[in-house]
Write an enzyme that holds these catalytic residues in place. Structure first.
Site, mmCIF file in Angstrom:
data_model
loop_
_atom_site.group_PDB
_atom_site.id
_atom_site.type_symbol
_atom_site.label_atom_id
_atom_site.label_comp_id
_atom_site.label_asym_id
_atom_site.label_seq_id
_atom_site.Cartn_x
_atom_site.Cartn_y
_atom_site.Cartn_z
ATOM 1 N N GLY A 31 0.812 -1.218 0.000
ATOM 2 C CA GLY A 31 0.000 0.000 0.000
ATOM 3 C C GLY A 31 0.838 1.257 0.000
ATOM 4 O O GLY A 31 2.023 1.234 -0.335
ATOM 5 N N ASN A 32 0.189 2.413 0.346
ATOM 6 C CA ASN A 32 0.815 3.733 0.248
ATOM 7 C C ASN A 32 1.393 3.895 -1.167
ATOM 8 O O ASN A 32 2.565 4.193 -1.362
ATOM 9 C CB ASN A 32 1.907 3.903 1.327
ATOM 10 C CG ASN A 32 2.406 5.333 1.400
ATOM 11 O OD1 ASN A 32 3.595 5.596 1.356
ATOM 12 N ND2 ASN A 32 1.501 6.277 1.468
ATOM 13 N N HIS A 37 4.572 2.206 -8.003
ATOM 14 C CA HIS A 37 3.557 1.135 -8.034
ATOM 15 C C HIS A 37 2.697 1.259 -9.294
ATOM 16 O O HIS A 37 2.319 0.252 -9.894
ATOM 17 C CB HIS A 37 2.641 1.218 -6.810
ATOM 18 C CG HIS A 37 3.329 0.944 -5.504
ATOM 19 N ND1 HIS A 37 3.614 1.937 -4.598
ATOM 20 C CD2 HIS A 37 3.779 -0.205 -4.956
ATOM 21 C CE1 HIS A 37 4.204 1.409 -3.539
ATOM 22 N NE2 HIS A 37 4.324 0.112 -3.730
ATOM 23 N N GLN A 61 7.892 -9.501 7.725
ATOM 24 C CA GLN A 61 9.112 -9.014 7.070
ATOM 25 C C GLN A 61 9.719 -7.794 7.765
ATOM 26 O O GLN A 61 10.669 -7.212 7.264
ATOM 27 C CB GLN A 61 8.861 -8.737 5.591
ATOM 28 C CG GLN A 61 7.951 -7.559 5.280
ATOM 29 C CD GLN A 61 7.636 -7.498 3.789
ATOM 30 O OE1 GLN A 61 6.832 -8.261 3.285
ATOM 31 N NE2 GLN A 61 8.269 -6.566 3.083
ATOM 32 N N GLY A 149 9.301 -4.623 -8.801
ATOM 33 C CA GLY A 149 10.131 -3.499 -9.222
ATOM 34 C C GLY A 149 11.612 -3.806 -9.031
ATOM 35 O O GLY A 149 12.003 -4.490 -8.079
ATOM 36 N N LYS A 151 13.644 -1.684 -8.116
ATOM 37 C CA LYS A 151 14.059 -0.903 -6.936
ATOM 38 C C LYS A 151 14.466 -1.845 -5.799
ATOM 39 O O LYS A 151 15.453 -1.624 -5.116
ATOM 40 C CB LYS A 151 12.899 0.007 -6.533
ATOM 41 C CG LYS A 151 12.810 0.382 -5.088
ATOM 42 C CD LYS A 151 13.593 1.621 -4.803
ATOM 43 C CE LYS A 151 13.460 2.118 -3.390
ATOM 44 N NZ LYS A 151 13.014 1.190 -2.397
ATOM 45 N N GLN A 155 15.145 -8.460 -3.639
ATOM 46 C CA GLN A 155 13.830 -9.112 -3.488
ATOM 47 C C GLN A 155 13.404 -9.757 -4.806
ATOM 48 O O GLN A 155 12.900 -10.888 -4.833
ATOM 49 C CB GLN A 155 12.788 -8.078 -3.038
ATOM 50 C CG GLN A 155 11.353 -8.558 -3.093
ATOM 51 C CD GLN A 155 10.380 -7.557 -2.521
ATOM 52 O OE1 GLN A 155 10.226 -7.482 -1.323
ATOM 53 N NE2 GLN A 155 9.710 -6.773 -3.363
ATOM 54 N N SER A 188 7.798 4.309 -0.592
ATOM 55 C CA SER A 188 6.868 4.746 0.456
ATOM 56 C C SER A 188 7.629 5.390 1.605
ATOM 57 O O SER A 188 7.133 6.303 2.265
ATOM 58 C CB SER A 188 6.078 3.545 0.990
ATOM 59 O OG SER A 188 5.371 2.954 -0.069
HETATM 60 O O1 PAF Z 1 7.892 -4.993 -2.063
HETATM 61 C C1 PAF Z 1 6.946 -5.006 -1.249
HETATM 62 O O2 PAF Z 1 6.144 -4.076 -1.164
HETATM 63 C C2 PAF Z 1 6.797 -6.192 -0.305
HETATM 64 O O3 PAF Z 1 8.031 -6.701 0.080
HETATM 65 C C3 PAF Z 1 5.894 -7.300 -0.884
HETATM 66 C C4 PAF Z 1 6.511 -7.907 -2.130
HETATM 67 C C5 PAF Z 1 4.528 -6.742 -1.197
HETATM 68 C C6 PAF Z 1 5.737 -8.424 0.156
HETATM 69 O O4 PAF Z 1 5.136 -7.964 1.312
#
Ligand code: PAF
Length: 283
Positions: A31-32, A37, A61, A149, A151, A155, A188
């Site tokens: 979100g945010n 996004h 996380q 992304g 960014k 991940q 965010s």
């Molecule tokens: O990148 C993110 O916003 C988060 O790490 C994700 C992939 C939504 C998992 O909570």
């Protein structure tokens, strides 16, 4: 746009969305939502007939003392933006949908190696939380394509590794980082910066560009380049965690002759911990 708040409603809506065999592209978020996004959702729109977005701030996380409790929430504005972007389905799961027995007791998905370096070294439980929640979201949404992304480059690689290792039939698409006019990567967490810090923040990207230029012009003392970049950040007012030059494919330490590199950095600036990365290509 339909909005669903639990996994049963999600399943029913997905059944309707796929009734003629339509493909689903999925964008998981916390979100945010910002322009970064929006770029992910636009990519999803072009990649499949149906677009599903989730908003879930995943407690698993965040480490102790991190910003889980204060993580910015702008749900009405998020829903408005997603409607404009022609999202088909917005999934807003509750904690019980993802962690029915509680987050601490849940089965985990762990991607060894990538979970422990760079961001993983500074945030030891972070990536296990990310891979676990993304695996759960994939299980619920069952997308054909998922969009992440660049960014969050580490991940992105970690999710690709998870999908390959667990034989998940999902294509992972990467979308380039969206930047403000001065180069700051959209995030965010930029909202934690005050006016002065926001000006300084652009130095993170500038430092990465300097590293890229130095390496592309022939410098091979990577440790020296990284140390100088950390010093540059410290002088600008950051508290750097790392600047690191790695192999683009797997974030391993580059062997001599490696041509496709990535420089990644993380640094604290006021209340914001900023991360960024860019590609380096050696011709
Ligand atoms: O990148 C993110 O916003 C988060 O790490 C994700 C992939 C939504 C998992 O909570």
């Amino acid at each position: 746009m339909d909005v669903v708040h639990n996994s049963d409603s999600l399943r029913q809506q997905l059944h309707l969305l796929r009734c003629h065999g339509e493909r689903v592209a999925f964008v998981p978020t916390m979100g945010n939502l910002h322009d970064g996004h929006a770029r992910l959702v636009r990519h999803a729109r072009g990649a499949a007939q149906r677009v599903v977005v989730s908003v879930f701030v995943n407690p698993l996380q965040f480490g102790a003392g991190e910003d889980f409790d204060g993580y910015p929430s702008t749900l009405d504005a998020d829903a408005e933006l997603l409607r404009e972007l022609k999202t088909d389905l917005l999934f807003l799961p509750g904690i019980d949908d993802l962690y029915p027995g509680g987050a601490a007791a849940t089965a985990r998905v762990i991607v060894p190696g990538l979970n422990a370096i760079l961001e993983g070294a500074h945030r030891p439980t972070h990536f296990d939380g990310v891979s676990t929640v993304v695996a759960k979201l994939f299980g619920l949404v069952q997308p054909d394509i998922a969009v992440f992304g660049e960014k969050d480059y580490q991940q992105l690689l970690l999710i690709r590794q998870m999908v390959a290792d667990l034989c998940m039939p999902i294509r992972i698409d990467a979308v380039p980082t969206m930047r403000a006019a001065d180069g700051l990567a959209m995030s965010s967490r930029n909202s934690y910066l005050d006016e002065d810090e926001r000006v300084v923040a652009a130095q993170l990207y500038k430092t990465l560009l300097d590293v890229k230029a130095i390496v592309e012009h022939g410098e091979r003392d990577y440790a020296g380049v990284e140390a100088a970049a950390c010093e540059q950040l410290a002088v600008a007012g950051f508290v750097p965690d790392y600047v690191s030059i790695r192999c683009a494919a797997d974030l391993a330490m580059p062997a001599p002759g490696e041509r496709s590199l990535r420089v990644l950095a993380a640094a604290q600036l006021g209340a914001a911990r900023l991360i960024d990365n860019i590609a380096i290509s050696i011709s």
